[in-house]
Design a protein around this motif. Structure first.
Motif, PDB file in Angstrom:
ATOM      1  N   ARG B 158     -29.648  43.178 -11.485  1.00 50.24           N
ATOM      2  CA  ARG B 158     -30.545  42.040 -11.681  1.00 50.24           C
ATOM      3  C   ARG B 158     -29.826  40.831 -12.299  1.00 50.24           C
ATOM      4  O   ARG B 158     -30.068  39.692 -11.925  1.00 50.24           O
ATOM      5  CB  ARG B 158     -31.681  42.495 -12.598  1.00 50.24           C
ATOM      6  CG  ARG B 158     -32.859  41.601 -12.747  1.00 50.24           C
ATOM      7  CD  ARG B 158     -33.947  42.321 -13.529  1.00 50.24           C
ATOM      8  NE  ARG B 158     -33.425  42.992 -14.724  1.00 50.24           N
ATOM      9  CZ  ARG B 158     -33.315  42.408 -15.916  1.00 50.24           C
ATOM     10  NH1 ARG B 158     -33.672  41.176 -16.076  1.00 50.24           N
ATOM     11  NH2 ARG B 158     -32.832  43.070 -16.947  1.00 50.24           N
ATOM     12  N   LEU B 159     -28.928  41.117 -13.249  1.00 50.69           N
ATOM     13  CA  LEU B 159     -28.286  40.020 -13.973  1.00 50.69           C
ATOM     14  C   LEU B 159     -27.040  39.483 -13.269  1.00 50.69           C
ATOM     15  O   LEU B 159     -26.476  38.479 -13.688  1.00 50.69           O
ATOM     16  CB  LEU B 159     -27.902  40.483 -15.381  1.00 50.69           C
ATOM     17  CG  LEU B 159     -29.034  40.547 -16.405  1.00 50.69           C
ATOM     18  CD1 LEU B 159     -28.517  41.066 -17.742  1.00 50.69           C
ATOM     19  CD2 LEU B 159     -29.696  39.187 -16.596  1.00 50.69           C
ATOM     20  N   LEU B 160     -26.597  40.155 -12.210  1.00 45.28           N
ATOM     21  CA  LEU B 160     -25.362  39.725 -11.547  1.00 45.28           C
ATOM     22  C   LEU B 160     -25.599  38.471 -10.697  1.00 45.28           C
ATOM     23  O   LEU B 160     -26.732  38.173 -10.321  1.00 45.28           O
ATOM     24  CB  LEU B 160     -24.830  40.847 -10.650  1.00 45.28           C
ATOM     25  CG  LEU B 160     -24.510  42.174 -11.345  1.00 45.28           C
ATOM     26  CD1 LEU B 160     -23.989  43.179 -10.340  1.00 45.28           C
ATOM     27  CD2 LEU B 160     -23.497  41.974 -12.449  1.00 45.28           C
ATOM     28  N   SER B 161     -24.528  37.754 -10.397  1.00 46.97           N
ATOM     29  CA  SER B 161     -24.647  36.576  -9.536  1.00 46.97           C
ATOM     30  C   SER B 161     -25.043  37.015  -8.130  1.00 46.97           C
ATOM     31  O   SER B 161     -24.483  37.979  -7.607  1.00 46.97           O
ATOM     32  CB  SER B 161     -23.312  35.836  -9.473  1.00 46.97           C
ATOM     33  OG  SER B 161     -22.953  35.375 -10.753  1.00 46.97           O
ATOM     34  N   PRO B 162     -26.001  36.324  -7.509  1.00 40.70           N
ATOM     35  CA  PRO B 162     -26.457  36.721  -6.175  1.00 40.70           C
ATOM     36  C   PRO B 162     -25.415  36.427  -5.092  1.00 40.70           C
ATOM     37  O   PRO B 162     -24.509  35.618  -5.306  1.00 40.70           O
ATOM     38  CB  PRO B 162     -27.718  35.881  -5.970  1.00 40.70           C
ATOM     39  CG  PRO B 162     -27.554  34.714  -6.880  1.00 40.70           C
ATOM     40  CD  PRO B 162     -26.730  35.171  -8.039  1.00 40.70           C
ATOM     41  N   ASN B 163     -25.579  37.093  -3.956  1.00 43.58           N
ATOM     42  CA  ASN B 163     -24.710  36.899  -2.791  1.00 43.58           C
ATOM     43  C   ASN B 163     -23.228  36.963  -3.146  1.00 43.58           C
ATOM     44  O   ASN B 163     -22.443  36.092  -2.765  1.00 43.58           O
ATOM     45  CB  ASN B 163     -25.022  35.567  -2.103  1.00 43.58           C
ATOM     46  CG  ASN B 163     -26.419  35.566  -1.546  1.00 43.58           C
ATOM     47  OD1 ASN B 163     -26.847  36.539  -0.914  1.00 43.58           O
ATOM     48  ND2 ASN B 163     -27.160  34.513  -1.803  1.00 43.58           N
ATOM     49  N   THR B 164     -22.884  37.982  -3.880  1.00 36.57           N
ATOM     50  CA  THR B 164     -21.532  38.097  -4.387  1.00 36.57           C
ATOM     51  C   THR B 164     -21.051  39.541  -4.261  1.00 36.57           C
ATOM     52  O   THR B 164     -21.806  40.464  -4.551  1.00 36.57           O
ATOM     53  CB  THR B 164     -21.505  37.694  -5.882  1.00 36.57           C
ATOM     54  OG1 THR B 164     -21.999  36.369  -6.010  1.00 36.57           O
ATOM     55  CG2 THR B 164     -20.099  37.759  -6.454  1.00 36.57           C
ATOM     56  N   THR B 165     -19.819  39.709  -3.809  1.00 35.35           N
ATOM     57  CA  THR B 165     -19.226  41.037  -3.817  1.00 35.35           C
ATOM     58  C   THR B 165     -18.618  41.285  -5.190  1.00 35.35           C
ATOM     59  O   THR B 165     -17.808  40.490  -5.662  1.00 35.35           O
ATOM     60  CB  THR B 165     -18.139  41.171  -2.744  1.00 35.35           C
ATOM     61  OG1 THR B 165     -18.736  40.921  -1.476  1.00 35.35           O
ATOM     62  CG2 THR B 165     -17.542  42.563  -2.743  1.00 35.35           C
ATOM     63  N   TYR B 166     -19.057  42.346  -5.820  1.00 31.84           N
ATOM     64  CA  TYR B 166     -18.529  42.700  -7.139  1.00 31.84           C
ATOM     65  C   TYR B 166     -17.560  43.871  -7.019  1.00 31.84           C
ATOM     66  O   TYR B 166     -17.778  44.794  -6.235  1.00 31.84           O
ATOM     67  CB  TYR B 166     -19.667  43.089  -8.085  1.00 31.84           C
ATOM     68  CG  TYR B 166     -20.246  41.901  -8.811  1.00 31.84           C
ATOM     69  CD1 TYR B 166     -19.720  41.494 -10.030  1.00 31.84           C
ATOM     70  CD2 TYR B 166     -21.298  41.170  -8.270  1.00 31.84           C
ATOM     71  CE1 TYR B 166     -20.226  40.393 -10.702  1.00 31.84           C
ATOM     72  CE2 TYR B 166     -21.807  40.066  -8.932  1.00 31.84           C
ATOM     73  CZ  TYR B 166     -21.270  39.687 -10.141  1.00 31.84           C
ATOM     74  OH  TYR B 166     -21.768  38.593 -10.795  1.00 31.84           O
ATOM     75  N   VAL B 167     -16.506  43.818  -7.824  1.00 27.82           N
ATOM     76  CA  VAL B 167     -15.574  44.930  -7.914  1.00 27.82           C
ATOM     77  C   VAL B 167     -15.786  45.585  -9.278  1.00 27.82           C
ATOM     78  O   VAL B 167     -15.950  44.890 -10.277  1.00 27.82           O
ATOM     79  CB  VAL B 167     -14.112  44.448  -7.771  1.00 27.82           C
ATOM     80  CG1 VAL B 167     -13.151  45.624  -7.817  1.00 27.82           C
ATOM     81  CG2 VAL B 167     -13.926  43.677  -6.480  1.00 27.82           C
ATOM     82  N   VAL B 168     -15.815  46.924  -9.288  1.00 25.47           N
ATOM     83  CA  VAL B 168     -15.986  47.654 -10.537  1.00 25.47           C
ATOM     84  C   VAL B 168     -14.619  48.157 -10.996  1.00 25.47           C
ATOM     85  O   VAL B 168     -13.868  48.723 -10.201  1.00 25.47           O
ATOM     86  CB  VAL B 168     -16.942  48.855 -10.342  1.00 25.47           C
ATOM     87  CG1 VAL B 168     -17.210  49.538 -11.671  1.00 25.47           C
ATOM     88  CG2 VAL B 168     -18.229  48.421  -9.673  1.00 25.47           C
TER      89      VAL B 168
END
Lengths: 184, 335
Positions: B158-168
């Motif tokens: 929910r808090l992450l930037s939208p339309n973005t690929t995140y790497v963990v």
């Protein structure tokens, strides 16, 4: 009403004629007209005689038709139209042709040098002509966009006015961001 | 404008300059590049009206969950932005930190190790929870000596930037006496819990510890390969399966692990039916910690959770010396 003529006087005392409907494209002129303070000639001390015809040309094209530039921004589609019950496909096609033609006109209209661009932007800002201001601002932006600081200095004939110490700091900033980019 | 004189860019009204620059500066990097052109450009490109667009729209919500209140006094939006890039802000009662990615202005979070469901994490003989001065959080997880390395975590997006690929990333370090982590046996899966709408992803097989005789990038000496194969044959766990979770689209619970100890020998790839690839090696972070890519996911609108699982199916031998600070979620660059 459409035949009413307005006279505009440039900063160097030259007088130009414009239809009232066309003049209404400018918020500033519209307020003067509606305010009833029309006293023959409207003096424009901030607009010179080499720029004023250019402004009038824009107003003539867009006067009494405030929606057109908005339609261009929306990619030629007027959203309100879709909800109208008597939506006409033919009308829509004609509209598209008109918008395309307007785009082409604007392209030709905007073909001038930097000096004219600044003066025209100042005039558009002073006369509150939103569409024209938008066009000039976008053109200026396109002259800077995607260029390196050196290219921008060259384009706009700017000398870096930083002190040697500031210059050093600037190079560091530039390097830092370039590194960050290269690292990605 | 003087008649006959020339107008310069500098003569334009401020609102026009800001309008021009805001059309060019789509990222903080653009603004910083423009600021080095000249002092005129610098004052325009540093203005609040340019920089406030780079701060997340829900900035206030995040700041309100901050533990400290030192973030209210900034002379400019640019200063606030740059501060948030370099100084992790502890939020949500100290369970997460928040930073901004400098080039894009997108949001990054680190989740502390305490939030991960570490199997046997509550057994002091296996895991210790010391506090380290170099950690952002009050506690880190230290693998004292355990034959089990296994944790899972479900994060919301929910808090992450939208339309973005995140790497963990797993953020960790190894003690000088670390052992049992030099084999490429740790398996990691990062998966968007969207009911199978997106691709199932891959299981990454990684090595957390550099072995003594070779570098990360170096070729495996023939000798090592043979001995590794022989070593593996002693532990025939690979074919074992987890009865419950095999077909189901969910993470096995700790209870299931205890009830079905055979799951300790399963591979993530088999139980999730996804291919296994060799992951990248750990990298130095520049803050004294190491990080390793665990996987990535695309966050469209923050509506799904993300399952993150790490396990080492070679349970037969002891492992020690792994210190976990937490897991970091950062936007993938150059997307």
């Amino acid at each position: 009403m459409s035949s009413t003529k307005i006279f505009l006087k440039s900063s160097d005392d030259k007088t130009f004629e414009i239809d009232e409907t066309a003049a209404r494209a400018s918020e500033t002129l519209k307020n003067i007209i509606d305010g009833g303070c029309l006293d023959g000639v409207i003096p424009l001390p901030n607009v010179s005689s080499n720029i004023l015809p250019k402004v009038i040309e824009y107003c003539k094209k867009h006067g009494g038709d405030n929606g057109s530039s908005k339609k261009i921004a929306n990619g030629g589609v007027d959203k309100d139209k879709e909800i109208l019950p008597d939506y006409d496909e033919e009308e829509d096609k004609r509209e598209k042709v008109r918008v395309d033609e307007l785009k082409k006109w604007e392209e030709e209209y905007m073909d001038f040098d930097q000096q004219v661009l600044y003066d025209l932007m100042l005039a558009a800002n002073y006369l509150h002509i939103k569409g024209l201001l938008d066009l000039t601002v976008e053109k200026a932006a396109s002259m800077i966009r995607g260029r390196t600081p050196d290219q921008i200095r060259e384009n706009f004939n700017i000398n870096s006015d930083f002190t040697p110490e500031e210059e050093e700091e600037m190079i560091l900033i530039e390097d830092e961001w370039d590194d960050e980019w290269a690292f990605d | 404008m003087e008649q006959g004189g020339t107008t310069d860019l500098f003569d334009l009204p401020e609102c026009c300059i800001v309008d021009i620059l805001s059309r060019i500066c789509t990222s903080p990097r653009d603004a910083c590049r423009l600021s080095v052109v000249s002092s005129f450009f610098r004052s325009a490109a540093d203005s609040d009206s340019i920089w406030e667009r780079f701060l997340p729209f829900d900035m206030q919500l995040i700041l309100s969950s901050s533990v400290s209140h030192s973030l209210l006094n900034f002379s400019s939006k640019k200063e606030q932005f740059l501060h948030l890039c370099d100084n992790p802000l502890l939020i949500d009662n100290g369970t997460k930190t928040f930073t901004l990615e400098k080039c894009s202005g997108k949001k990054c979070f680190m989740i502390r190790a305490k939030e991960l469901c570490i199997v046997w994490g509550d057994r002091p003989m296996d895991w210790n929870w010391p506090s380290l001065p170099e950690s952002r959080f009050s506690e880190v997880a230290e693998l004292v000596d355990s034959c089990l390395l296994d944790f899972h975590y479900k994060t919301e997006t929910r808090l992450l930037s939208p339309n973005t690929t995140y790497v963990v990333y797993l953020v960790f370090k190894l003690t000088a006496l670390a052992y049992g982590l030099e084999n490429e046996s740790v398996q990691i899966l990062v998966k968007l819990a969207d009911g199978g709408r997106s691709e199932q992803g891959v299981v990454r097989r990684v090595r957390l510890q550099r072995s003594v005789e070779r570098k990360w990038e170096g070729e495996l000496p023939e000798e090592t390969k043979v001995s590794k194969r022989r070593w593996r044959s002693k532990f025939p766990f690979r074919g074992w399966r987890l009865p419950l979770s095999r077909q189901e689209d969910r993470v096995p619970t700790i209870l299931e692990y205890i009830r079905y100890p055979s799951s300790w020998g399963t591979t993530l790839s088999r139980s999730w039916g996804v291919p296994m690839v060799t992951g990248s090696n750990p990298k130095e972070r520049g803050d004294g910690w190491m990080e390793i890519e665990m996987g990535e996911f695309f966050n469209e609108r923050g509506e799904y959770g993300v399952d993150i699982i790490l396990m080492d199916p070679t349970t037969g031998h002891g492992k020690s010396g792994l210190i976990i600070q937490g897991m970091e979620l950062r936007p993938k660059v150059n997307q």
